[in-house]
Design an enzyme around this catalytic site. Structure first.
Site, PDB file in Angstrom:
ATOM      1  N   ASP A  93      -8.377 -31.260  42.210  1.00  0.00           N
ATOM      2  CA  ASP A  93      -9.002 -32.228  43.112  1.00  0.00           C
ATOM      3  C   ASP A  93      -7.962 -32.909  43.997  1.00  0.00           C
ATOM      4  O   ASP A  93      -6.805 -33.078  43.597  1.00  0.00           O
ATOM      5  CB  ASP A  93      -9.747 -33.288  42.276  1.00  0.00           C
ATOM      6  CG  ASP A  93     -10.795 -34.022  43.091  1.00  0.00           C
ATOM      7  OD1 ASP A  93     -11.180 -33.525  44.168  1.00  0.00           O
ATOM      8  OD2 ASP A  93     -11.230 -35.108  42.657  1.00  0.00           O
ATOM      9  N   HIS A 114      -6.750 -27.592  51.765  1.00  0.00           N
ATOM     10  CA  HIS A 114      -7.099 -26.412  50.970  1.00  0.00           C
ATOM     11  C   HIS A 114      -6.026 -25.333  51.091  1.00  0.00           C
ATOM     12  O   HIS A 114      -5.699 -24.652  50.113  1.00  0.00           O
ATOM     13  CB  HIS A 114      -8.458 -25.868  51.407  1.00  0.00           C
ATOM     14  CG  HIS A 114      -9.589 -26.836  51.206  1.00  0.00           C
ATOM     15  ND1 HIS A 114      -9.819 -27.477  49.999  1.00  0.00           N
ATOM     16  CD2 HIS A 114     -10.563 -27.279  52.055  1.00  0.00           C
ATOM     17  CE1 HIS A 114     -10.871 -28.263  50.114  1.00  0.00           C
ATOM     18  NE2 HIS A 114     -11.331 -28.163  51.347  1.00  0.00           N
ATOM     19  N   LEU A 143      -1.200 -13.309  31.198  1.00  0.00           N
ATOM     20  CA  LEU A 143      -2.079 -14.434  31.509  1.00  0.00           C
ATOM     21  C   LEU A 143      -3.387 -13.951  32.119  1.00  0.00           C
ATOM     22  O   LEU A 143      -3.392 -13.074  32.990  1.00  0.00           O
ATOM     23  CB  LEU A 143      -1.364 -15.368  32.492  1.00  0.00           C
ATOM     24  CG  LEU A 143      -2.192 -16.515  33.098  1.00  0.00           C
ATOM     25  CD1 LEU A 143      -2.462 -17.581  32.048  1.00  0.00           C
ATOM     26  CD2 LEU A 143      -1.471 -17.123  34.303  1.00  0.00           C
TER      27      LEU A 143
END
Length: 245
Positions: free
Chosen positions: A19, A36, A130
């Site tokens: 956020d 962004h 991962l």
């Protein structure tokens, strides 16, 4: 700095609510889209350090179902950015043995964006390190409803019985995160103290770490600080300290 981490106390699964992109841009007099774009750079560095440390799963809240209600121009730009960024990063994901996955109501995504992301997922499917999961067009309430529907369909088809729903594990097998461990640590950047409809079932016993730092500014050091904080917590899962010890 990663050398200072006690790897025996690392979370197996870290989930992050990324956020603050828009507020980061606004504070600099920039368009929200610039936040962004900068946030993508943070995704790269946090994925790199998570992979380097041997964390098994990293799940990022990339785009919520509520985000579809944002101005169309911003939504279109976000979708384009997500696809371009993932395609650009796929060779490095493969090099670092990172497998890409995606959860959410992808039926709402533009078909081209969906197909291109599916190609990236296929290209990394052989990786064994991962697992990087993007929650796109995701809502935890939607996910839980879908899980209930899938179980009901199995019961109606004679593949399951009502009595089979007898444990947390049984229900979790119908969620989009089936096969993954629940997050040990939930990180939220940007300072807000809420979970925003993210992995509501899975974070029942997650440790929560909130930082005021906006996602574009969230550094390797910030991530390691969160991991160190996690390592110092006592996870009791309803037991007492004496029982744990």
């Amino acid at each position: 700095m990663t050398e200072e981490i006690d790897k025996s106390s690392l979370p197996r699964h870290v989930a992050i609510i990324m956020d603050g992109n828009g507020r980061w841009a606004k504070a600099r007099g920039l368009d929200r889209s610039e936040g962004h774009v900068e946030g993508v750079n943070t995704v790269r560095r946090i994925t790199e350090v998570a992979s380097e440390l041997g964390i098994g799963y990293l799940t990022l809240y990339t785009f919520s179902t509520e985000n579809w209600n944002r101005p169309k121009a911003e939504v279109d730009a976000l979708m384009h950015l997500i696809v371009i960024a993932i395609e650009r990063e796929t060779p490095d994901l493969i090099k670092n043995n990172v497998r890409l996955a995606m959860i959410g109501d992808t039926s709402r995504m533009p078909r081209e964006a969906y197909d291109r992301l599916q190609q990236c997922i296929a290209d990394t499917s052989h990786c064994t390190g991962l697992t990087l999961t993007l929650a796109i067009s995701y809502s935890a309430r939607w996910e839980i409803i879908q899980a209930c529907r899938r179980f009901a369909e199995d019961v109606a088809a004679g593949k399951a019985a009502v009595a089979d729903m007898d444990s947390d594990h049984a229900f979790a097998s119908y969620l989009s995160t089936a096969g993954m461990p629940d997050p040990d640590l939930l990180i939220r950047t940007g300072g807000d103290h809420r979970v925003s409809n993210f992995l509501l079932w899975q974070i029942a016993y997650s440790e929560i770490y909130v930082t005021d730092t906006f996602w574009p500014d969230f550094s390797r050091e910030d991530f390691i600080r969160a991991l160190s904080d996690f390592g110092g917590r006592e996870r009791r899962f309803g037991l007492t300290s004496e029982q744990i010890k």
